[in-house]
Design a protein around this motif. Structure first.
Motif, PDB file in Angstrom:
ATOM      1  N   VAL A  86      -3.334  17.041 -23.112  1.00 55.59           N
ATOM      2  CA  VAL A  86      -4.496  16.913 -22.757  1.00 55.59           C
ATOM      3  C   VAL A  86      -5.018  15.268 -22.957  1.00 55.59           C
ATOM      4  O   VAL A  86      -5.505  15.044 -24.056  1.00 55.59           O
ATOM      5  N   ILE A 140     -13.081  20.387 -20.587  1.00 59.25           N
ATOM      6  CA  ILE A 140     -13.091  20.625 -21.963  1.00 59.25           C
ATOM      7  C   ILE A 140     -13.786  19.760 -22.877  1.00 59.25           C
ATOM      8  O   ILE A 140     -14.576  20.046 -23.869  1.00 59.25           O
ATOM      9  N   LEU A 189      -6.156  14.369 -26.649  1.00 67.21           N
ATOM     10  CA  LEU A 189      -7.381  15.114 -27.326  1.00 67.21           C
ATOM     11  C   LEU A 189      -6.706  16.434 -28.008  1.00 67.21           C
ATOM     12  O   LEU A 189      -7.091  16.856 -28.755  1.00 67.21           O
ATOM     13  N   GLY A 190      -5.581  16.953 -27.259  1.00 72.85           N
ATOM     14  CA  GLY A 190      -5.037  18.238 -27.836  1.00 72.85           C
ATOM     15  C   GLY A 190      -3.858  18.491 -26.820  1.00 72.85           C
ATOM     16  O   GLY A 190      -3.502  17.645 -26.044  1.00 72.85           O
ATOM     17  N   LYS A 191      -3.645  19.875 -26.879  1.00 73.11           N
ATOM     18  CA  LYS A 191      -2.582  20.050 -25.898  1.00 73.11           C
ATOM     19  C   LYS A 191      -2.710  21.705 -25.460  1.00 73.11           C
ATOM     20  O   LYS A 191      -3.553  22.224 -26.085  1.00 73.11           O
ATOM     21  N   SER A 235      -4.407  22.111 -31.263  1.00 72.69           N
ATOM     22  CA  SER A 235      -4.472  20.748 -31.484  1.00 72.69           C
ATOM     23  C   SER A 235      -5.405  20.042 -30.964  1.00 72.69           C
ATOM     24  O   SER A 235      -5.761  18.649 -31.060  1.00 72.69           O
ATOM     25  N   PHE A 236      -6.697  20.518 -30.846  1.00 72.89           N
ATOM     26  CA  PHE A 236      -7.999  20.105 -30.188  1.00 72.89           C
ATOM     27  C   PHE A 236      -8.818  20.049 -31.356  1.00 72.89           C
ATOM     28  O   PHE A 236      -9.507  20.856 -32.019  1.00 72.89           O
ATOM     29  N   GLU A 237      -9.077  18.578 -31.821  1.00 79.41           N
ATOM     30  CA  GLU A 237      -9.999  18.269 -33.069  1.00 79.41           C
ATOM     31  C   GLU A 237     -10.926  17.625 -32.897  1.00 79.41           C
ATOM     32  O   GLU A 237     -11.386  16.574 -33.872  1.00 79.41           O
ATOM     33  N   ASN A 244     -10.981  24.775 -30.174  1.00 84.02           N
ATOM     34  CA  ASN A 244      -9.685  24.759 -30.497  1.00 84.02           C
ATOM     35  C   ASN A 244      -9.050  26.317 -30.548  1.00 84.02           C
ATOM     36  O   ASN A 244      -9.700  27.160 -30.970  1.00 84.02           O
ATOM     37  N   LEU A 252     -18.969  18.719 -25.777  1.00 91.23           N
ATOM     38  CA  LEU A 252     -17.595  19.681 -25.959  1.00 91.23           C
ATOM     39  C   LEU A 252     -17.848  20.883 -25.274  1.00 91.23           C
ATOM     40  O   LEU A 252     -18.898  21.530 -25.738  1.00 91.23           O
ATOM     41  N   LEU A 256      -5.537  26.349 -25.445  1.00 86.80           N
ATOM     42  CA  LEU A 256      -5.844  25.053 -26.167  1.00 86.80           C
ATOM     43  C   LEU A 256      -5.605  24.917 -27.538  1.00 86.80           C
ATOM     44  O   LEU A 256      -5.802  25.924 -28.284  1.00 86.80           O
TER      45      LEU A 256
END
Length: 413
Positions: A74, A99, A257-259, A242-244, A89, A85, A240
């Motif tokens: 992402v 997202i 932003l993440g995956k 690795s969204f930190e 996560n 947000l 979602l």
């Protein structure tokens, strides 16, 4: 009367004695220098194993982690600070789900300025089109007026021709009407040619203007779509991870932003020692133990970039995937590099960190002698012996840190 006895010369005797001593020391030094360097050790301090013929299988064992078969990053297209947000996560999202929202006042102002500029250019082009149309309309009006004058002159000329032929009209009047007709005809031809040239020129200009308008409209549409990039949305459906991101955090354009893990199967990923880089190939098979069952896996991708002495390998499950797999689980993978062959082998030991496969101490009658050898392939249990050893010979496989300059070891109980 006393007799004087001459004193004997002992210089030659002294020289001979000194020479013998020097020769003795040189001989002793040569003997000490050339005799094998020997070390006495106790049997309990070393590990001795036999050389034997075994079914050697070239394989490697490493730890692998379960990862989704496919993941999509992402990415942030427009950089800025995180304003909102919308999900957390680990949440399940569908394609197009918002997202996060990114805010960048400078970029937004630039977009507004560009949009205003494009709209102004579109208006100018439309005005130019309108001017061309008005110009054509004026020429058309002029042509109508000229054709009216020509038709009037033609009617007058036809009438005067009849009167002249009947000798009712004077020749001078007749010629005047003919000249008026010639003038109006020439006038009409000139305006018609002018209108034709003007139409050709205007047609080319209108084509160019329309092309420019098309480009401007497309640019405007692209610009307005880019304004939507401040809203980061899920590119695919999945989970979602690795969204930190944090509110207020500044994110650079192009940052992930993440995956999103597409939950349509799993694969294994592992970091393997660079020693095996030229030994592992796609298609090689291995197995893992999961829930007391052996499951076959196969290498599907090798990333040859070495980092910290390791490279990355991806594997897939052969056939149906085991039930109960979850992202993050890890397994010991036994990857087969070659089939089983009868080979002369010795058990693996810490001796090779010093010997580097070049020598080994062979034990016979409580004495271990250093011998040059050549070792080949290895697996987690054995080294393959290529040259220098025979079956059933006994060798020391414990560490050689204290034996670097030793040629012979005397083993005591």
């Amino acid at each position: 009367m006393d007799t004087i006895v001459p004193r004997k010369n002992r210089k030659k005797q002294y020289i001979a004695i000194i020479s013998l001593i020097i020769l003795g020391l040189v001989g002793m030094g040569t003997f000490l220098a050339t005799r094998p360097k020997t070390l006495k050790v106790k049997a309990a301090e070393i590990l001795i194993k036999p050389v034997k013929m075994e079914a050697f299988e070239d394989f490697v064992i490493f730890q692998a982690q379960v990862d989704p078969l496919n993941s999509v990053l992402v990415n942030v297209i427009e950089g800025g600070s995180v304003q909102e947000l919308y999900v957390e996560n680990g949440a399940m999202v569908t394609q197009g789900t918002p997202i996060a929202r990114i805010y960048n006042p400078n970029t937004e102002f630039n977009y507004l300025a560009q949009e205003t500029g494009i709209i102004e250019q579109i208006n100018q082009l439309n005005v130019a089109k309108l001017n061309i149309r008005n110009q054509e309309l004026e020429l058309s009006k002029e042509l109508v007026l000229i054709e009216h004058d020509y038709n009037a002159a033609k009617m007058e000329s036809d009438l005067n021709s009849k009167l002249y032929n009947k000798k009712i009209l004077a020749r001078n009047d007749y010629e005047v009407t003919q000249e008026k007709l010639r003038y109006q005809n020439e006038r009409k031809n000139i305006i018609q040619r002018s209108i034709q040239r003007e139409k050709e020129t205007n047609s080319l200009q209108l084509k160019q203007i329309n092309q420019a308008l098309g480009i401007m409209e497309k640019s405007l549409e692209t610009l307005r779509n880019n304004k939507k990039n401040f809203l980061v949305m899920a590119p695919v459906s999945g989970r979602l991870s690795s969204f930190e991101a944090n509110l207020g955090e500044n994110i650079q354009a192009g940052t992930a932003l993440g995956k999103i893990d597409v939950l349509k199967g799993y694969k294994l990923t592992a970091m393997v020692d660079e020693f095996y880089l030229d030994k592992i190939n796609t298609g090689q098979k291995g197995n893992i133990e999961f829930k007391n069952k052996s499951t076959e896996v196969k290498v599907i991708k090798i990333l040859p970039e070495v980092k910290a002495g390791q490279f990355k390998v991806e594997l897939e499950f052969e056939g149906k995937q085991p039930e109960g797999l979850q992202e993050g689980l890890s397994f010991g993978v036994k990857l087969i590099l070659s089939g089983k062959e009868q080979k002369l082998v010795i058990p693996k030991g810490s001796f090779n960190t010093v010997a580097q496969g070049k020598y080994i101490f062979v034990v016979k009658d409580h004495v271990a002698t250093k011998r040059a050898v050549q070792l080949g392939r290895e697996n987690p249990y054995y080294y393959e012996v290529v040259d220098g050893l025979k079956e059933n010979e006994q060798v020391i496989i414990s560490k050689y840190d204290d034996y670097k300059n030793i040629e012979k070891i005397e083993i005591s109980k």
